[in-house]
Design an enzyme around this catalytic site. Structure first.
Site, PDB file in Angstrom:
ATOM      1  N   ASP A   1      38.515  18.859  47.299  1.00  0.00           N
ATOM      2  CA  ASP A   1      38.491  18.856  45.837  1.00  0.00           C
ATOM      3  C   ASP A   1      39.723  18.155  45.261  1.00  0.00           C
ATOM      4  OD1 ASP A   1      37.408  19.846  43.213  1.00  0.00           O
ATOM      5  OD2 ASP A   1      39.319  20.922  43.221  1.00  0.00           O
TER       6      ASP A   1
ATOM      7  N   CYS B   1      25.404  51.005  33.217  1.00  0.00           N
ATOM      8  CA  CYS B   1      25.863  51.838  34.340  1.00  0.00           C
ATOM      9  C   CYS B   1      27.377  51.761  34.491  1.00  0.00           C
ATOM     10  CB  CYS B   1      25.189  51.396  35.630  1.00  0.00           C
ATOM     11  SG  CYS B   1      25.671  52.372  37.062  1.00  0.00           S
TER      12      CYS B   1
END
Length: 584
Positions: A522, A305
């Site tokens: 983090d 698509c």
């Protein structure tokens, strides 16, 4: 560009040592994303990244609905009485449409297809075609029409730049045509088809929706239509849309349609398929035209698509079957820049699924989507007794308990602002490293501020039912505790978001705050594995129907009033939901 100049472009000349502040004001003229960071912004050969979704599908084809109106009432498309139409001021103007097409063309869209409703009901259709065909980058301008009112306009449309024409035609028998379309007019449609061939259009196609018990006995007649005419007749499987009373037993599969065609024409053989194909193509040797089969239900072509759809009221749909829509009209009228519009398009495309709803085995066979022509309503439900809206009712659920995006179209556009905060509880050693900027991974506080500002601007990508808002400000601050105890302390992460919009920016502030805290986590986890993120909340909101804390009432950081926990007995048909949460 030298490294120092890059840093000045991104962060400005002001140092980040005082207060560790960060603002997205520096990004208004140069949006910083993974798709458009260029080593030299002055380079003449720099290119905009193509519109590629998360599954690698590149989108260069835009279908544009010019109107919700139609001069037919085809049974598979809408009810006989028609559908409610949007107000005129809710539809895109020609100027707005032209600007959006310029944006899409700059992002790599090369083919446009005008649809409806029925595009030929627009009195300014020729002007629209002329304007769109002149947009740089647009190579093909096509149109899908029922052909009923097209005959006199085809020459002018071709001169204006229309190059390809698809005609919707479901029967070659006049009485059947009228039964399906609820209007007469087959001779006019056939005349439009023949005139388009005589004028030399690059492509002329006929789209036929096959339905069992209605026109499945006309397959051979449509194949015969290609004997002398250089056209592509394409048989389309009956697809589910709102209001068309779709049923499995009415579907004629590609396998059945092909078998019917081969019984009448045994020499029918495969032909070359088009790029990014939607149809498998066949040809009878010696015939001028071809026959195709579009198998949206039994053999979906989702993996190739390349299509996007723009509705008449300015909503972007990345999948015809999908419910999700992104309002580009609201962004346009809210003063969004071309870069903001690009961000909205890319964000919507990132949410495109690998298959449409009706093709997924775990999804209901009926997809609640706009149909080919317009927005057909669901069959009317029996009237429900009026009910008083409960204070704890969730606005993101409809009356059936299904998740939905809240309609804010009727709300006024006002200045909105929100502040949120959370805390990262860290140990003493990590706190000392943060104070002295000696963390092994580098400047963790600045990285957290950058991550928070970028996340606030992409809240709609992360929170499914949030409205995409063009933020005017995403301001993130990370503050270390003043005193340092033996056990460490709490690092405060704060985010402010502002926008001029129809809905609030609390989620943007919360998202910026949360992601900034996660980025800081983090960066620091190698030093302190016992960290925790706590107390994420909105501390201030203004704009819209309410603001808090109220002016002169309370200090910032107190948050909204939370009502007492509901301990009343459950009713027999009642489901328990906790009510001592801020958003319940």
């Amino acid at each position: 560009m030298a490294y120092n100049n890059k840093m000045k472009l991104i962060f400005g000349t002001k140092s980040f040592t005082n207060g560790r502040t960060f603002s997205n004001r520096f990004f208004n003229s140069q949006r910083l994303t993974h798709t458009n960071i260029q080593p030299d912004t002055q380079s003449s050969d720099s290119k905009v990244a193509p519109l590629v979704d998360l599954y690698g599908r590149q989108h260069n084809y835009l279908r544009i609905s010019l109107t919700e109106r139609c001069n037919l009432r085809c049974q598979y498309c809408m009810p006989a009485e028609g559908v409610p139409l949007s107000a005129r001021d809710a539809l895109l103007t020609r100027a707005e449409l032209l600007r959006l097409v310029h944006v899409f063309a700059a992002l790599g869209v090369t083919k446009l297809r005008l649809t409806g409703g029925e595009p030929s009901v627009r009195s300014d259709l020729v002007d629209i075609v002329q304007e769109l065909s002149g947009v740089p980058g647009v190579r093909t301008l096509a149109m899908t029409s029922n052909g009923l009112a097209l005959l006199r306009r085809l020459p002018a449309l071709q001169r204006a730049g229309l190059r390809a024409l698809n005609l919707s035609l479901d029967s070659l028998r006049p009485e059947r045509f009228e039964s399906m379309a609820r209007r007469p007019g087959l001779p006019r449609v056939l005349a439009s088809m023949d005139l388009a061939l005589q004028l030399g259009f690059d492509s002329v196609k006929v789209n036929t929706v096959l339905m069992k018990g209605f026109n499945d006995d006309e397959v051979s007649d449509f194949v015969e239509l290609t004997r002398e005419r250089k056209i592509d007749v394409r048989f389309i499987e009956f697809m589910p849309f709102s209001g068309n009373r779709w049923q499995d037993e009415r579907l004629v599969s590609e396998r059945d349609a092909l078998a019917a065609a081969r019984r009448a024409h045994p020499r029918l053989a495969r032909d070359a398929d088009d790029a990014c194909r939607t149809a498998t193509m066949w040809r009878v040797p010696g015939y001028a035209g071809r026959v195709g089969f579009i198998s949206s239900m039994t053999k979906p072509f989702c993996s190739t698509c390349n299509r996007l759809r723009l509705t008449a009221d300015g909503n972007l749909k990345v999948c015809l079957f999908g419910e999700a829509e992104t309002s580009l009209r609201e962004a346009l009228r809210g003063g969004a820049s071309d870069a903001d519009l690009e961000a909205l398009v890319r964000a919507a495309l990132r949410r495109k699924l690998p298959q449409h709803a009706a093709a997924r085995p775990d999804a209901p066979r009926r997809a609640l989507a706009r149909n080919y022509c317009t927005s057909a309503p669901e069959p009317p439900a029996p009237p429900a007794p009026p009910a008083r809206r409960r204070a704890a009712e969730l606005t993101h659920l409809d009356e059936h308990g299904r998740a939905r995006m809240v309609d804010v179209g009727e709300k006024p556009v006002t200045a909105r602002a929100a502040e949120a905060e959370c805390f990262l509880v860290v140990g003493a050693r990590l706190l000392r490293l943060l104070r002295s900027a000696r963390l092994p991974k580098g400047d963790a506080l600045t990285v957290a501020q950058v991550a928070g500002a970028l996340a606030a601007k992409r809240t709609a990508d992360l929170i499914p039912l949030c409205h995409p808002l063009p933020l005017e400000l995403a301001h993130v601050r990370v503050t270390l505790p003043r005193a340092e105890g033996d056990g460490g302390g709490r690092v405060r992460v704060w985010c402010e978001a502002r926008a001029t919009a129809r809905t609030g920016v609390e989620m943007e502030a919360l998202t910026g705050c949360a992601v900034a805290a996660l980025a800081l986590y983090d960066m620091c986890k190698s030093v302190d594995k016992g960290m925790s993120i706590t107390e994420l909340r909105v501390v201030r909101k203004s704009g819209g129907s309410s603001s808090w804390p109220a002016e002169g009432g309370g200090k910032g950081g107190e948050g909204p009033h939370v009502r007492a926990h509901d301990t009343s007995p459950l009713k027999p048909d009642e489901t328990y939901a906790p009510t001592n949460f801020m958003y319940f």
